[in-house]
Motif scaffolding. Structure first.
Motif, PDB file in Angstrom:
ATOM      1  N   ALA A 115       0.829  -1.214   0.000  1.00 16.96           N
ATOM      2  CA  ALA A 115       0.000   0.000   0.000  1.00 16.96           C
ATOM      3  C   ALA A 115       0.857   1.255   0.000  1.00 16.96           C
ATOM      4  N   ARG A 116       1.909   1.242   0.784  1.00 15.86           N
ATOM      5  CA  ARG A 116       2.800   2.412   0.870  1.00 15.86           C
ATOM      6  C   ARG A 116       3.538   2.625  -0.451  1.00 15.86           C
ATOM      7  N   GLY A 117       4.060   1.542  -1.032  1.00 13.39           N
ATOM      8  CA  GLY A 117       4.847   1.661  -2.240  1.00 13.39           C
ATOM      9  C   GLY A 117       4.039   2.104  -3.443  1.00 13.39           C
ATOM     10  N   LEU A 118       2.779   1.663  -3.525  1.00  8.64           N
ATOM     11  CA  LEU A 118       1.954   1.993  -4.682  1.00  8.64           C
ATOM     12  C   LEU A 118       1.405   3.412  -4.646  1.00  8.64           C
ATOM     13  N   THR A 119       1.553   4.087  -3.514  1.00 10.02           N
ATOM     14  CA  THR A 119       1.049   5.458  -3.408  1.00 10.02           C
ATOM     15  C   THR A 119       2.175   6.469  -3.237  1.00 10.02           C
ATOM     16  N   SER A 120       3.404   6.044  -3.481  1.00 12.09           N
ATOM     17  CA  SER A 120       4.543   6.942  -3.312  1.00 12.09           C
ATOM     18  C   SER A 120       5.121   7.324  -4.670  1.00 12.09           C
ATOM     19  N   ASP A 121       5.565   8.567  -4.789  1.00 10.35           N
ATOM     20  CA  ASP A 121       6.195   9.019  -6.034  1.00 10.35           C
ATOM     21  C   ASP A 121       7.700   9.183  -5.881  1.00 10.35           C
ATOM     22  N   SER A 122       8.253   8.642  -4.782  1.00 10.90           N
ATOM     23  CA  SER A 122       9.704   8.707  -4.579  1.00 10.90           C
ATOM     24  C   SER A 122      10.158   7.471  -3.818  1.00 10.90           C
ATOM     25  N   ALA A 123      11.459   7.258  -3.790  1.00 17.28           N
ATOM     26  CA  ALA A 123      12.017   6.085  -3.107  1.00 17.28           C
ATOM     27  C   ALA A 123      11.713   6.137  -1.606  1.00 17.28           C
ATOM     28  N   ILE A 124      11.614   4.963  -0.987  1.00 17.23           N
ATOM     29  CA  ILE A 124      11.279   4.842   0.430  1.00 17.23           C
ATOM     30  C   ILE A 124      12.384   4.077   1.137  1.00 17.23           C
ATOM     31  N   THR A 125      12.798   4.580   2.292  1.00 20.25           N
ATOM     32  CA  THR A 125      13.673   3.824   3.182  1.00 20.25           C
ATOM     33  C   THR A 125      12.936   3.613   4.494  1.00 20.25           C
ATOM     34  N   TYR A 126      12.668   2.360   4.812  1.00 16.41           N
ATOM     35  CA  TYR A 126      11.975   2.029   6.054  1.00 16.41           C
ATOM     36  C   TYR A 126      12.988   1.774   7.164  1.00 16.41           C
ATOM     37  N   LYS A 127      12.683   2.261   8.351  1.00 18.49           N
ATOM     38  CA  LYS A 127      13.403   1.886   9.561  1.00 18.49           C
ATOM     39  C   LYS A 127      12.495   0.933  10.331  1.00 18.49           C
ATOM     40  N   ILE A 128      12.927  -0.321  10.451  1.00 13.91           N
ATOM     41  CA  ILE A 128      12.094  -1.361  11.040  1.00 13.91           C
ATOM     42  C   ILE A 128      12.795  -1.907  12.280  1.00 13.91           C
TER      43      ILE A 128
END
Length: 317
Positions: A115-128
């Motif tokens: 869900a997060r990836g399909l609604t983003s227009d830029s790269a994502i870095t998750y801190k998990i």
């Protein structure tokens, strides 16, 4: 009466109920309801249930900072659906806190990434962040890798929408481990400490922002209460998972997994928590809410409420 009038009355009733329990972000002034400033921290309960299927999503929460969703705490089954129902903006959610890796707390994690990836227009870095390994339970970094690593079940996810990278941290799980600071960024402070959930490694989290504090117990048995009390000292809101009744009303083996209401009340009192929200609720707990509340109140005199899916809780003084 027009439909709009009915809706307005219903909204007012909901608001006043919320104000009485949590000090809602809306305030009654001279008989009129006015909005106050956006709370520094607000918690949305995505799922308030546990491992059994009885109409509630599994445990999951989104934490808003200054009105913006920023942190996901657990991702139980149904969290994905609740995110859609609430039309939450995930564009700034880049921190994931996993209390433990039971299915009812983690199975919707890949759905959240989707869900997060399909609604983003830029790269994502998750801190998990999540617990280390023990016995048949993988450490969190291996768990995430098995989901979305190069040979994981959903390896395609890393580039299916936005390009995603995953910065995963395995946390200490021994009860004698120190309370540690895991995030300190632009006024956001997140701390954690090990708890105990029978054979499943588990941790609790404390989130502080603009002098407001919320603590998530996760699932834990009473042996870890000293750690939880230390982590939750003077918290504004303590979210404690309540899945059993006081002994001997629940099956004996469950007390190696969960803390009963009388002990939850003692922990809330000893920590100085300003309000208490009970979540991860089992059907037998829900059927005896009055008895559960009375048990908690033998030790704790602050506000006590029961979570529901989609509940919004401003964290106020």
């Amino acid at each position: 009466m027009k439909l709009s009038g009915i809706v307005s009355i219903a909204t007012l009733l909901i608001c006043f109920s919320s104000c009485a329990i949590f000090g809602s972000a809306q305030t009654a002034v001279h008989g009129k309801t006015v909005k106050s400033a956006t709370p520094a921290i607000e918690v949305i309960v995505l799922g308030s249930g546990g491992p059994r299927a009885f109409g509630r999503a599994g445990s999951s929460y989104v934490v808003l900072l200054d009105g913006t969703p920023r942190i996901l705490v657990d991702a139980g089954p149904g969290a994905f659906v609740r995110i859609g129902e609430l039309q939450l903006d995930l564009s700034q959610v880049d921190t994931v806190l996993l209390t433990h890796l039971h299915i009812d707390h983690s199975s919707d994690l890949p759905a959240f990434f989707n869900a997060r990836g399909l609604t983003s227009d830029s790269a994502i870095t998750y801190k998990i962040f999540g617990p280390g390994a023990s016995g048949q339970f993988a450490k969190t970094s291996d768990f995430v890798n098995l989901l979305i690593g190069n040979h994981g079940a959903f390896a395609y996810q890393k580039s299916f929408g936005a390009d995603e990278t995953f910065d995963v941290h395995d946390l200490a799980i021994q009860l004698d481990s120190a309370q540690t600071k895991i995030v300190d960024d632009h006024g956001l402070l997140i701390e954690e400490i090990a708890t105990h959930h029978d054979d499943c490694p588990s941790v609790a989290y404390r989130i502080t922002y603009k002098s407001r504090v919320v603590v998530f117990s996760g699932d834990m048995d009473a042996s870890a209460l000293p750690n939880l009390v230390k982590l939750a000292k003077n918290t504004d809101l303590l979210i404690f998972h309540c899945a059993v009744l006081d002994p001997p009303a629940s099956p004996s083996q469950l007390y190696a997994l969960h803390t009963p209401p009388n002990k939850i009340g003692e922990a809330a009192r000893d920590s100085g928590a300003k309000s208490l929200l009970l979540s991860h609720l089992a059907p037998d707990v829900l059927s005896q809410k009055a008895a559960v509340r009375a048990s908690v109140r033998r030790s704790y005199q602050g506000p006590v409420s029961f979570a529901t899916d989609r509940l919004k809780v401003p964290v106020v003084e």
